[in-house]
Scaffold this active site. Structure first.
Site, PDB file in Angstrom:
ATOM      1  N   CYS A 197       0.832  -1.206   0.000  1.00 16.00           N
ATOM      2  CA  CYS A 197       0.000   0.000   0.000  1.00 16.00           C
ATOM      3  C   CYS A 197       0.862   1.250   0.000  1.00 16.00           C
ATOM      4  O   CYS A 197       0.464   2.290  -0.539  1.00 16.00           O
ATOM      5  CB  CYS A 197      -0.929  -0.006   1.208  1.00 16.00           C
ATOM      6  SG  CYS A 197      -2.223  -1.249   1.123  1.00 16.00           S
ATOM      7  N   CYS A 351      14.171   4.540  -6.035  1.00 16.06           N
ATOM      8  CA  CYS A 351      12.712   4.430  -5.915  1.00 16.06           C
ATOM      9  C   CYS A 351      12.313   5.047  -4.571  1.00 16.06           C
ATOM     10  O   CYS A 351      12.974   5.999  -4.135  1.00 16.06           O
ATOM     11  CB  CYS A 351      12.264   2.969  -6.022  1.00 16.06           C
ATOM     12  SG  CYS A 351      12.953   1.896  -4.741  1.00 16.06           S
TER      13      CYS A 351
END
Length: 393
Positions: A197, A351
Site C-alpha cells: 500500500c 525508488c
C-alpha cells in the site's frame, strides 16, 4: 457452516453493560448469552494501521472484554488518511498507545493490553497464546505467513484481511475447521510482484469496509452465530461496488495443515522465505548501493551521472529528487527503458525505499551497464538525510 461459540459466556453483565449493549441484547441471535461471550473474549489485533483502526474501534464498541493491540510503529501524518484510530495530536506517538487511548475513550469497560513491539518469531507464540482469536491487519507477506503459522500451530482461528487501492479481501482461517492461509497461498509472490500500500496506495475508506467485515466475522466466531468465512474468500471491488466470494478448500498436501505436514514449527526467517528482493536484485545491489549523501556529493561535484526514478508518476508528483528522470519500473521489466539510458553516463537508480530500484538495477547490469548503482533507502533516505523540507509519503 455454523461453528460452536469460541468462548464461554461471562458470569454476568453489569447494569452499565446492559445499558451500553442494549441494541445487541435485543437481537435474538446475540442476546444476553452472546454479549456475555463477547465480554469474556480475548482478541488480539495485529497492527493498529489501516485495518487495525476500524477493527479495534468496533471490537471495543461491541464489548469484547479484552483487546490486545500489537504494533511497533509510530503515527505518521501520512497515516491519518485511513488510520482513523489516530488523530493529528498523535503524530509521533507509538501507534499501540494511541490506539489504546482511543479504545478506552470508546469503551472504558474494555481491558486494553498494549504490546508496543514488533511481532517476531521470538514472541509470537507467547503473545498469541493469551488470546482466543487473532485479527490480522498486517500489510506484508512475511508477517502474514508468520501469523498464519503461529495460529495453526496453536490451534487458534484468525480473521484475515487485505487491502490495495480499491480492492479488498477477507477470510477466516482455522485449520481445525477449514483451510489455512497456506492452503490459499502456498508460496509468497515473487519479490516486487505485488506492491505494498505504501507503494501503490489505498483508498482510505476501503480500510473501514474490510476492517468492519473482519469484526463482523470475529463476533460471529466468538458468539457462534451465522456462517463465518471459513473456507471462503470474500472479494470486494469498491469501484464497481461488488462483493463476491470464492470457495477455498483445505489442501490435503498443505505443508502446514495437510495430512503429512513438513512445517511443524515456525520458520527461522520469514523475511527470507518471502524474499524482500530477488536473489538477482540482491546480487546486483551488493557493492553497488550508494547513500543519499553520496548521491548529493555526486551532484555537487558535477559527476557525469544519469539519475533515474523508477517509481510511478503519481509518486513522482508527490516528491522527487532534483535532477531525476522518471522511467517507471515497468519499463525496465518490458525492456523499453534500456533505450532511454545514455551510454556515456553512469546510471544511478532510485525508488521510494530501494527495493524496486534494486530490481531495476539487476536488469540494467545485465544489459551491460556494469558501473550502474542504486540509492539505498530511496526517496525516504534523501528526505531524511539531505532535504527534510521535502514531503514524505
Amino acid at each position: 457452516m455454523s461453528l460452536p461459540p469460541l468462548v464461554e459466556p461471562a458470569a454476568e453483565l453489569t447494569v452499565d453493560e446492559v445499558r451500553r449493549y442494549s441494541r445487541h441484547l435485543i437481537i435474538p441471535d446475540v442476546g444476553m448469552a452472546g454479549q456475555k461471550r463477547l465480554k469474556n473474549a480475548k482478541v488480539l489485533c495485529v497492527g493498529a494501521g489501516g485495518l487495525g483502526s476500524p477493527a479495534l474501534m468496533y471490537l471495543a464498541a461491541a464489548g469484547v472484554g479484552t483487546l490486545g493491540v500489537i504494533d511497533f510503529d509510530v503515527v505518521d501524518e501520512s497515516n491519518l488518511q485511513r488510520q482513523i484510530i489516530h488523530g493529528q495530536s498523535d503524530v509521533g506517538r507509538p501507534k499501540a498507545e494511541s490506539a489504546a487511548a482511543t479504545v478506552r475513550e470508546i469503551n472504558p469497560l474494555v481491558d486494553v493490553v498494549i504490546h508496543n513491539m514488533a511481532l517476531t518469531n521470538d514472541n509470537v507464540m507467547e503473545i498469541f497464546s493469551g488470546y482466543d482469536l487473532i485479527v490480522d491487519g498486517t500489510d506484508n507477506f512475511a508477517t502474514r505467513y508468520m501469523v498464519n503459522d503461529a495460529a495453526v500451530l496453536l490451534g487458534k482461528p484468525y480473521v484475515w484481511g487485505s487491502i490495495y487501492r480499491f480492492d479488498g479481501q477477507a477470510s477466516v482461517f482455522w485449520a481445525e475447521h477449514g483451510p489455512c492461509y497456506r492452503c490459499l497461498y502456498p508460496e509468497p509472490p515473487p519479490p516486487g510482484m505485488v506492491p505494498s500500500c505504501a507503494e501503490g496506495g489505498v483508498l482510505g475508506v476501503l480500510c473501514a469496509s474490510i476492517g468492519s467485515i473482519q469484526v463482523n466475522e470475529a463476533i460471529k466466531l466468538l458468539t457462534g452465530i451465522g456462517d463465518p468465512l471459513v473456507g471462503r474468500l470474500m472479494i470486494y471491488d469498491a469501484l464497481e461496488m461488488k462483493y463476491r466470494d470464492v470457495k477455498v478448500r483445505k489442501d490435503p498436501e498443505c505443508v502446514l495443515c495437510g495430512k503429512n505436514p513438513t512445517v511443524t514449527q515456525l520458520l527461522d526467517d520469514y523475511e527470507a522465505f518471502c524474499g524482500a528482493i530477488s536473489d538477482e536484485a540482491a546480487e546486483a545491489a551488493s557493492g553497488s548501493t550508494i547513500t543519499a549523501r553520496e548521491l548529493k556529493a555526486m551532484q555537487d561535484n558535477g559527476d557525469d551521472i544519469f539519475l533515474v526514478d523508477v517509481r510511478e508518476i503519481n509518486e513522482y508528483e508527490i516528491v522527487s529528487i532534483p535532477g531525476a528522470t522518471l522511467i517507471p519500473k515497468g519499463e525496465f521489466l518490458n525492456g523499453s527503458a534500456l533505450e532511454k539510458l545514455p551510454q556515456d553516463k553512469r546510471i544511478v537508480l532510485h525508488c521510494k525505499s530501494g527495493a524496486r530500484s534494486a530490481e531495476a538495477l539487476a536488469i540494467v547490469k545485465n544489459a551491460g551497464f556494469s558501473d550502474a548503482v542504486h540509492l539505498g533507502g530511496g526517496v525516504l533516505s534523501w528526505v531524511k538525510t539531505v532535504d527534510p523540507s521535502l514531503p514524505s509519503y
